[in-house]
Design a protein around this motif. Structure first.
Motif, PDB file in Angstrom:
ATOM      1  N   PHE A   4      28.430  43.116  74.237  1.00 34.33           N
ATOM      2  CA  PHE A   4      28.558  44.446  74.818  1.00 34.33           C
ATOM      3  C   PHE A   4      27.957  45.488  73.877  1.00 34.33           C
ATOM      4  O   PHE A   4      27.250  46.396  74.321  1.00 34.33           O
ATOM      5  CB  PHE A   4      30.029  44.769  75.093  1.00 34.33           C
ATOM      6  CG  PHE A   4      30.236  46.046  75.867  1.00 34.33           C
ATOM      7  CD1 PHE A   4      30.342  46.022  77.242  1.00 34.33           C
ATOM      8  CD2 PHE A   4      30.318  47.262  75.212  1.00 34.33           C
ATOM      9  CE1 PHE A   4      30.534  47.204  77.956  1.00 34.33           C
ATOM     10  CE2 PHE A   4      30.505  48.435  75.910  1.00 34.33           C
ATOM     11  CZ  PHE A   4      30.612  48.403  77.296  1.00 34.33           C
ATOM     12  N   GLN A   7      24.131  45.069  74.282  1.00 33.43           N
ATOM     13  CA  GLN A   7      23.586  45.391  75.599  1.00 33.43           C
ATOM     14  C   GLN A   7      23.846  46.835  76.026  1.00 33.43           C
ATOM     15  O   GLN A   7      22.950  47.484  76.561  1.00 33.43           O
ATOM     16  CB  GLN A   7      24.168  44.438  76.646  1.00 33.43           C
ATOM     17  CG  GLN A   7      23.738  43.007  76.467  1.00 33.43           C
ATOM     18  CD  GLN A   7      22.254  42.820  76.716  1.00 33.43           C
ATOM     19  OE1 GLN A   7      21.700  43.369  77.652  1.00 33.43           O
ATOM     20  NE2 GLN A   7      21.615  42.047  75.858  1.00 33.43           N
ATOM     21  N   LYS A   8      25.043  47.315  75.836  1.00 39.89           N
ATOM     22  CA  LYS A   8      25.389  48.651  76.334  1.00 39.89           C
ATOM     23  C   LYS A   8      25.235  49.757  75.297  1.00 39.89           C
ATOM     24  O   LYS A   8      24.890  50.875  75.627  1.00 39.89           O
ATOM     25  CB  LYS A   8      26.842  48.656  76.842  1.00 39.89           C
ATOM     26  CG  LYS A   8      27.095  47.734  78.005  1.00 39.89           C
ATOM     27  CD  LYS A   8      26.461  48.244  79.264  1.00 39.89           C
ATOM     28  CE  LYS A   8      26.866  47.366  80.434  1.00 39.89           C
ATOM     29  NZ  LYS A   8      26.416  47.899  81.698  1.00 39.89           N
ATOM     30  N   GLU A  38      36.350  51.105  83.084  1.00 37.20           N
ATOM     31  CA  GLU A  38      35.449  50.578  84.110  1.00 37.20           C
ATOM     32  C   GLU A  38      36.211  49.700  85.107  1.00 37.20           C
ATOM     33  O   GLU A  38      35.928  49.739  86.305  1.00 37.20           O
ATOM     34  CB  GLU A  38      34.304  49.802  83.464  1.00 37.20           C
ATOM     35  CG  GLU A  38      33.304  50.699  82.776  1.00 37.20           C
ATOM     36  CD  GLU A  38      32.184  49.955  82.074  1.00 37.20           C
ATOM     37  OE1 GLU A  38      32.135  48.707  82.112  1.00 37.20           O
ATOM     38  OE2 GLU A  38      31.331  50.632  81.469  1.00 37.20           O
TER      39      GLU A  38
END
Length: 50
Positions: A4, A7-8, A38
């Protein structure tokens, strides 16, 4: 969590490894909060916005 972060958040693994434990804890806690938010948003949408 490292996935994460990459990627984010665009935090390279080499940068993550070099962080001290307090910095990593902050990043991981921030990721957990974001994932929880989320999930809540997703559940709200799937329940029709109620």
């Amino acid at each position: 969590m490292a996935h994460f972060a990459l990627q984010k958040l665009h935090i390279l693994p080499s940068v993550l490894v070099e962080m001290d434990d307090k910095e990593k804890a902050f990043i991981y806690a921030s990721i957990q909060l974001r994932v929880e938010e989320e999930k809540k948003a997703s559940n709200k949408i799937s329940k029709g916005g109620r």
